[in-house]
Design an enzyme around this catalytic site. Structure first.
Site, PDB file in Angstrom:
ATOM      1  N   ASP A 104       0.885  -1.162   0.000  1.00  0.00           N
ATOM      2  CA  ASP A 104       0.000   0.000   0.000  1.00  0.00           C
ATOM      3  C   ASP A 104       0.921   1.209   0.000  1.00  0.00           C
ATOM      4  O   ASP A 104       1.335   1.696   1.056  1.00  0.00           O
ATOM      5  CB  ASP A 104      -0.916  -0.030   1.224  1.00  0.00           C
ATOM      6  CG  ASP A 104      -1.945   1.086   1.208  1.00  0.00           C
ATOM      7  OD1 ASP A 104      -2.134   1.709   0.152  1.00  0.00           O
ATOM      8  OD2 ASP A 104      -2.541   1.337   2.258  1.00  0.00           O
ATOM      9  N   CYS A 145      -3.789   5.376  -3.249  1.00  0.00           N
ATOM     10  CA  CYS A 145      -5.021   6.168  -3.185  1.00  0.00           C
ATOM     11  C   CYS A 145      -4.877   7.372  -4.106  1.00  0.00           C
ATOM     12  O   CYS A 145      -5.419   8.437  -3.844  1.00  0.00           O
ATOM     13  CB  CYS A 145      -5.324   6.592  -1.742  1.00  0.00           C
ATOM     14  SG  CYS A 145      -3.985   7.494  -0.962  1.00  0.00           S
TER      15      CYS A 145
END
Length: 119
Positions: free
Chosen positions: A4, A57
């Site tokens: 991530d 993101c």
């Protein structure tokens, strides 16, 4: 391996005016280089046949498919991108993954790509 990756997080730009003042195209480039280094390290670490879930993101292609594309060019034949297993209609398929857009589902942005080490 779950990666991530730290990213430019453009969602904050939509929510906070102060975040927009801090954003720059250079920030995206710097993040993309960092992400590429992390993804290369993940590929070098995972066993043959092992998988990497790369996620951000970010909305910027440079931080998403661009990072995966550069990995494939820098380590030819060492990884393949898996077709996403998608149930329902969350997200849009990109060249190397899936991008979930906030205007379409009320969540995100979220990008992910699944790679398998092949050699």
């Amino acid at each position: 391996v779950l990666l991530d990756a730290p990213c430019s997080s453009e969602r904050h730009l939509m929510e906070k005016a102060a975040s927009l003042a801090e954003w720059s195209a250079n920030r995206v480039k710097v993040n993309a280089k960092r992400q590429e280094s992390l993804l290369l390290a993940a590929l070098d670490t995972v066993r043959i046949g092992g998988r990497i879930l790369y996620s951000t993101c970010a909305l910027a292609t440079l931080e998403n498919d661009g990072v995966v594309e550069r990995l494939l060019k820098r380590r030819p034949g060492r990884a393949r991108v898996e077709q996403p297993c998608r149930r329902g209609e969350v997200g849009e398929t990109t060249d190397h993954g899936v991008l979930v857009l906030p205007d379409r589902c009320g969540a995100g942005p979220l990008y992910y790509s699944v790679l398998t080490r092949t050699a």
